[in-house]
Design a protein around this motif. Structure first.
Motif, PDB file in Angstrom:
ATOM      1  N   ALA A 107       0.822  -1.221   0.000  1.00 41.94           N
ATOM      2  CA  ALA A 107       0.000   0.000   0.000  1.00 41.94           C
ATOM      3  C   ALA A 107       0.855   1.270   0.000  1.00 41.94           C
ATOM      4  CB  ALA A 107      -0.930   0.000   1.208  1.00 41.94           C
ATOM      5  N   PHE A 108       2.122   1.127   0.377  1.00 40.20           N
ATOM      6  CA  PHE A 108       2.981   2.302   0.586  1.00 40.20           C
ATOM      7  C   PHE A 108       3.052   3.224  -0.634  1.00 40.20           C
ATOM      8  CE2 PHE A 108       7.062   4.509   0.629  1.00 40.20           C
ATOM      9  CZ  PHE A 108       7.018   5.105   1.873  1.00 40.20           C
ATOM     10  N   GLY A 109       3.270   2.641  -1.801  1.00 40.56           N
ATOM     11  CA  GLY A 109       3.386   3.433  -3.032  1.00 40.56           C
ATOM     12  C   GLY A 109       2.110   4.220  -3.324  1.00 40.56           C
ATOM     13  N   PRO A 110       0.972   3.505  -3.479  1.00 38.37           N
ATOM     14  CA  PRO A 110      -0.293   4.202  -3.758  1.00 38.37           C
ATOM     15  C   PRO A 110      -0.662   5.231  -2.676  1.00 38.37           C
ATOM     16  CG  PRO A 110      -0.579   1.817  -3.944  1.00 38.37           C
ATOM     17  CD  PRO A 110       0.835   2.049  -3.551  1.00 38.37           C
ATOM     18  N   GLU A 111      -0.347   4.951  -1.414  1.00 38.36           N
ATOM     19  CA  GLU A 111      -0.621   5.923  -0.351  1.00 38.36           C
ATOM     20  C   GLU A 111       0.121   7.229  -0.618  1.00 38.36           C
ATOM     21  OE1 GLU A 111       0.475   3.908   3.212  1.00 38.36           O
ATOM     22  OE2 GLU A 111      -1.505   2.969   3.442  1.00 38.36           O
ATOM     23  N   ASN A 112       1.357   7.073  -1.102  1.00 34.92           N
ATOM     24  CA  ASN A 112       2.154   8.264  -1.374  1.00 34.92           C
ATOM     25  C   ASN A 112       1.656   9.059  -2.564  1.00 34.92           C
ATOM     26  OD1 ASN A 112       4.574   8.807   0.391  1.00 34.92           O
ATOM     27  ND2 ASN A 112       4.532   6.583   0.244  1.00 34.92           N
ATOM     28  N   LEU A 113       0.819   8.417  -3.377  1.00 34.61           N
ATOM     29  CA  LEU A 113       0.215   9.160  -4.483  1.00 34.61           C
ATOM     30  C   LEU A 113      -1.047   9.865  -3.994  1.00 34.61           C
ATOM     31  CD1 LEU A 113       0.451   6.518  -7.352  1.00 34.61           C
ATOM     32  CD2 LEU A 113       1.995   8.428  -6.904  1.00 34.61           C
ATOM     33  N   ALA A 114      -1.373   9.669  -2.702  1.00 35.91           N
ATOM     34  CA  ALA A 114      -2.567  10.264  -2.096  1.00 35.91           C
ATOM     35  C   ALA A 114      -3.835   9.862  -2.848  1.00 35.91           C
ATOM     36  CB  ALA A 114      -2.428  11.779  -2.015  1.00 35.91           C
ATOM     37  N   LEU A 115      -3.904   8.597  -3.190  1.00 37.94           N
ATOM     38  CA  LEU A 115      -5.103   8.094  -3.871  1.00 37.94           C
ATOM     39  C   LEU A 115      -6.214   7.898  -2.834  1.00 37.94           C
ATOM     40  CD1 LEU A 115      -3.420   5.363  -6.091  1.00 37.94           C
ATOM     41  CD2 LEU A 115      -4.314   7.570  -6.842  1.00 37.94           C
ATOM     42  N   PRO A 116      -7.471   7.880  -3.289  1.00 38.31           N
ATOM     43  CA  PRO A 116      -8.572   7.597  -2.352  1.00 38.31           C
ATOM     44  C   PRO A 116      -8.393   6.217  -1.707  1.00 38.31           C
ATOM     45  CG  PRO A 116      -9.412   8.175  -4.548  1.00 38.31           C
ATOM     46  CD  PRO A 116      -7.921   8.107  -4.662  1.00 38.31           C
ATOM     47  N   ARG A 117      -8.857   6.099  -0.460  1.00 34.27           N
ATOM     48  CA  ARG A 117      -8.709   4.886   0.318  1.00 34.27           C
ATOM     49  C   ARG A 117      -9.174   3.619  -0.434  1.00 34.27           C
ATOM     50  NH1 ARG A 117      -8.222   4.054   5.962  1.00 34.27           N
ATOM     51  NH2 ARG A 117      -7.983   6.267   6.302  1.00 34.27           N
ATOM     52  N   GLU A 118     -10.338   3.719  -1.069  1.00 33.41           N
ATOM     53  CA  GLU A 118     -10.898   2.536  -1.756  1.00 33.41           C
ATOM     54  C   GLU A 118     -10.001   2.118  -2.913  1.00 33.41           C
ATOM     55  OE1 GLU A 118     -13.021   5.603  -1.934  1.00 33.41           O
ATOM     56  OE2 GLU A 118     -12.952   5.132   0.204  1.00 33.41           O
ATOM     57  N   GLU A 119      -9.504   3.131  -3.606  1.00 31.60           N
ATOM     58  CA  GLU A 119      -8.619   2.870  -4.740  1.00 31.60           C
ATOM     59  C   GLU A 119      -7.361   2.144  -4.255  1.00 31.60           C
ATOM     60  OE1 GLU A 119      -8.796   3.366  -8.001  1.00 31.60           O
ATOM     61  OE2 GLU A 119      -6.698   3.164  -8.614  1.00 31.60           O
ATOM     62  N   ILE A 120      -6.809   2.601  -3.128  1.00 35.84           N
ATOM     63  CA  ILE A 120      -5.608   1.960  -2.573  1.00 35.84           C
ATOM     64  C   ILE A 120      -5.915   0.498  -2.244  1.00 35.84           C
ATOM     65  CG2 ILE A 120      -3.969   1.923  -0.643  1.00 35.84           C
ATOM     66  CD1 ILE A 120      -4.280   4.961  -0.478  1.00 35.84           C
ATOM     67  N   ALA A 121      -7.019   0.286  -1.531  1.00 35.15           N
ATOM     68  CA  ALA A 121      -7.388  -1.074  -1.122  1.00 35.15           C
ATOM     69  C   ALA A 121      -7.535  -1.970  -2.348  1.00 35.15           C
ATOM     70  CB  ALA A 121      -8.681  -1.050  -0.317  1.00 35.15           C
ATOM     71  N   MET A 122      -8.144  -1.427  -3.380  1.00 34.42           N
ATOM     72  CA  MET A 122      -8.370  -2.221  -4.570  1.00 34.42           C
ATOM     73  C   MET A 122      -7.048  -2.586  -5.251  1.00 34.42           C
ATOM     74  SD  MET A 122     -11.307  -1.141  -7.236  1.00 34.42           S
ATOM     75  CE  MET A 122     -10.175  -0.431  -8.439  1.00 34.42           C
ATOM     76  N   ARG A 123      -6.172  -1.593  -5.342  1.00 33.66           N
ATOM     77  CA  ARG A 123      -4.877  -1.853  -5.988  1.00 33.66           C
ATOM     78  C   ARG A 123      -4.058  -2.884  -5.222  1.00 33.66           C
ATOM     79  NH1 ARG A 123      -1.845   3.190  -8.642  1.00 33.66           N
ATOM     80  NH2 ARG A 123      -3.526   4.048  -9.889  1.00 33.66           N
ATOM     81  N   VAL A 124      -4.093  -2.776  -3.882  1.00 33.45           N
ATOM     82  CA  VAL A 124      -3.325  -3.719  -3.059  1.00 33.45           C
ATOM     83  C   VAL A 124      -3.845  -5.133  -3.274  1.00 33.45           C
ATOM     84  CG1 VAL A 124      -2.818  -4.431  -0.688  1.00 33.45           C
ATOM     85  CG2 VAL A 124      -2.675  -2.010  -1.323  1.00 33.45           C
ATOM     86  N   GLU A 125      -5.164  -5.253  -3.155  1.00 28.62           N
ATOM     87  CA  GLU A 125      -5.829  -6.537  -3.361  1.00 28.62           C
ATOM     88  C   GLU A 125      -5.412  -7.148  -4.698  1.00 28.62           C
ATOM     89  OE1 GLU A 125      -9.332  -8.412  -1.303  1.00 28.62           O
ATOM     90  OE2 GLU A 125      -7.735  -7.022  -0.811  1.00 28.62           O
ATOM     91  N   GLU A 126      -5.518  -6.322  -5.732  1.00 29.68           N
ATOM     92  CA  GLU A 126      -5.267  -6.781  -7.092  1.00 29.68           C
ATOM     93  C   GLU A 126      -3.796  -7.201  -7.266  1.00 29.68           C
ATOM     94  OE1 GLU A 126      -7.313  -4.662 -10.672  1.00 29.68           O
ATOM     95  OE2 GLU A 126      -5.180  -4.163 -10.719  1.00 29.68           O
ATOM     96  N   ALA A 127      -2.881  -6.381  -6.738  1.00 29.99           N
ATOM     97  CA  ALA A 127      -1.452  -6.671  -6.885  1.00 29.99           C
ATOM     98  C   ALA A 127      -1.103  -7.981  -6.181  1.00 29.99           C
ATOM     99  CB  ALA A 127      -0.618  -5.522  -6.331  1.00 29.99           C
ATOM    100  N   LEU A 128      -1.652  -8.168  -4.963  1.00 30.84           N
ATOM    101  CA  LEU A 128      -1.357  -9.398  -4.219  1.00 30.84           C
ATOM    102  C   LEU A 128      -1.899 -10.607  -4.969  1.00 30.84           C
ATOM    103  CD1 LEU A 128      -2.181  -8.196  -0.587  1.00 30.84           C
ATOM    104  CD2 LEU A 128       0.086  -8.658  -1.537  1.00 30.84           C
ATOM    105  N   GLU A 129      -3.076 -10.426  -5.527  1.00 26.04           N
ATOM    106  CA  GLU A 129      -3.740 -11.481  -6.282  1.00 26.04           C
ATOM    107  C   GLU A 129      -2.897 -11.894  -7.500  1.00 26.04           C
ATOM    108  OE1 GLU A 129      -7.065 -12.502  -5.608  1.00 26.04           O
ATOM    109  OE2 GLU A 129      -6.877 -13.979  -7.243  1.00 26.04           O
TER     110      GLU A 129
END
Lengths: 278, 271
Positions: A107-129
């Motif tokens: 999540a660290f990277g997307p958090e630093n882009l100041a993306l919305p919380r849901e977007e971060i969660a989705m990206r993390v989920e997807e990347a791990l998957e």
């Protein structure tokens, strides 16, 4: 349009007397899988660092020529912009991971882009998957094996949705089974459209997975073509690059039986022999 | 000479990292220990310099039971080169790194200078004498860590993954250094995943899986055994794999033999 375009790149590290890259010209089309190889000290790692702007932006030094990624000049684009286009994976994942859980790391990277919380969660989920480590998300990166750590590092980059992944000997510290699974992951990501630049010495593990093979020597590109062309070129055998055993055997056979054989894998060579004997 | 009898060791997690291991290594042997991650390779070699002491069984190094001596005493006989040079290197310059152990062992300055010189040349590090080890490339650091151990001239040399990050030329040079040391009477043990390196350069191989030794013998015989390679999740040498896929009666890891086999098969076809 090329996703990576390097023109006349010359680079010398600060406090170094001799250049590490000399007049490097290179282009990659979107979706290519490019293997970069060559003897130690040939400029491979420096080349990788130039692709994501670490060179010259963080390293300084004497930089000439230009590097364009996805239409952006690395020298005039801020790091956060580049990081969304090019991800760089290093040899030793231990040196890049620092968060308390895998999930936070990714999540660290997307958090630093100041993306919305849901977007971060989705990206993390997807990347791990995609990387196949969803089950590890609560774990601390420290307690993982080297292969798993390397996958965490890759997932952390994927969460930035880069178009290009650059991997500098990502499997050097891994056991062969983990190495194979990381390389297969690269192959899969590439099939999904990511452009992959992979530095690797052990050609027998990758030459059949890549579209193209680029060989560096003394800071210059000395061979560039399909893996078959490059591994069977005279230039490359002179360099002392470790040719896969199957390539060595095929070359020797070629000269003995007077037939041009250019096999890359044991499967190819075995089925040729079986076909002839059957 | 190293003798290991019924060695069992657990890190206290309910699993035996080593489970009744017997192994004998004669003086001036050159052997490799291979096996999947967690097979027990590193746990085994840590017993040889006394970093770990047997929970059951015995480890005898040069006639001394490791339980009855100290790591400091064993360190002079047994040099262990770790996998990650970043864990070993600490000095300001390559030269200081190489002389550190020698100073600690109380050698005379002339002797120290002589040995450091030897190591700088042997490992092609002369140009880096005054450089910080941390500014070197991965492959160069690896050579410094190896040189720092060989400098103090241990009788038994153990290398954990010495080929990682080394290109083909450096591997060949490493192999010739190891062979040379071995000819001078040193016992050399290489723990590695690099099966092609073993196939090309190391005459004896010990295969470990789940804390046990599942095969031990001449490399060219062991690495072509499909059952052993599968049981230990080792990716086989490319030529062993090729031999199996071609259905050779006597699989081989030697390219000349393979070329000859194929030539004969193709000749048979032409009759």
């Amino acid at each position: 349009m090329a996703i990576i375009e390097v023109k006349g790149l010359c680079y010398t590290y600060p406090e170094s007397e001799s250049p590490s890259l000399i007049d490097v010209n290179f282009k990659a089309e979107p979706g290519e899988f490019v293997l970069v190889t060559g003897p130690s000290g040939c400029g491979k790692t420096t080349f990788c660092r130039a692709l994501n702007g670490l060179i010259p932006n963080s390293y300084g030094g004497d930089f000439k020529g230009e590097v364009m990624v996805d239409g952006l000049l690395t020298t005039s684009t801020p790091v956060y912009e580049l990081a969304q286009r090019v991800g760089l994976v290093f040899q030793n994942p231990e040196n890049e991971l620092f968060c308390t859980t895998v999930e936070r790391e990714v999540a660290f990277g997307p958090e630093n882009l100041a993306l919305p919380r849901e977007e971060i969660a989705m990206r993390v989920e997807e990347a791990l998957e995609i990387v196949g480590i969803s089950h590890l998300k609560e774990k601390s990166p420290e307690e993982l094996s080297g292969g798993e750590q390397q996958k965490v590092a890759i997932a952390a980059l994927l969460a930035m949705k880069p178009k290009v992944l650059v991997l500098d000997e990502p499997t050097a510290n891994l056991d062969p089974v983990s190495a194979k699974s990381v390389l297969e992951l690269m192959h899969r990501l590439n099939k999904n459209g990511v452009t992959v630049i992979l530095v690797e010495h052990r050609l027998e593990m990758v030459s059949h997975l890549v579209d193209r093979c680029v060989v560096f020597e003394g800071g210059r590109i000395v061979a560039d073509g399909s893996p078959r062309e490059v591994l069977y070129s005279d230039k490359v055998s002179e360099l002392g690059v470790g040719l896969p055993k199957v390539v060595q055997v095929s070359k020797r056979l070629s000269s003995l039986i007077g037939e041009p054989l250019r096999f890359l894998t044991s499967d190819e060579l075995a089925s040729y022999v079986r076909g002839r004997v059957a | 000479m190293i003798r290991i009898e019924g060695l069992t060791y657990s890190y206290g997690d309910g699993v035996n990292a080593l489970d009744g291991v017997d192994l004998e290594v004669r003086d001036s042997e050159l052997l490799a220990i291979v096996g999947e991650n967690g097979a027990g390779k590193t746990t085994l070699v840590k017993h040889l310099n006394g970093l770990l002491k047997p929970q059951r069984g015995r480890v005898i190094v040069e006639g001394v039971d490791t339980k009855e001596t100290t790591v400091a005493t064993l360190a002079k006989k047994v040099g262990l080169v770790f996998q990650n040079p970043d864990h070993m290197l600490f000095a300001e310059t390559v030269e200081k790194e190489l002389s550190f152990a020698l100073i600690n062992f109380g050698l005379q300055p002339e002797e120290i200078a002589k040995r450091v010189e030897w190591a700088l040349i042997e490992f092609r590090l002369s140009n880096y004498r005054d450089r910080s080890p941390f500014t070197l490339s991965g492959g160069e650091k690896k050579r410094v860590s190896l040189a720092s151990v060989l400098c103090y001239d241990p009788q038994i040399i153990i290398l954990d993954e010495p080929t990682t990050g080394q290109d083909n030329l450096q591997k060949t040079r490493l192999a010739s250094t190891l062979t040379k040391l071995n000819r001078q009477g040193k016992t050399v043990i290489v723990v590695t995943h690099d099966i092609e390196f073993v196939a090309d350069f190391i005459p004896r191989v010990v295969v470990m899986s789940r804390g046990k030794i599942i095969a031990d013998g001449p490399t060219e015989e062991i690495l072509v055994r499909k059952d052993v390679m599968e049981a230990s999740s080792i990716l086989p040498p490319q030529l062993a794999d090729l031999s199996w896929k071609m259905g050779l009666n006597t699989p081989s890891i030697n390219s000349e033999i393979i070329v000859e086999e194929i030539r004969q098969m193709l000749r048979g076809e032409q009759k």
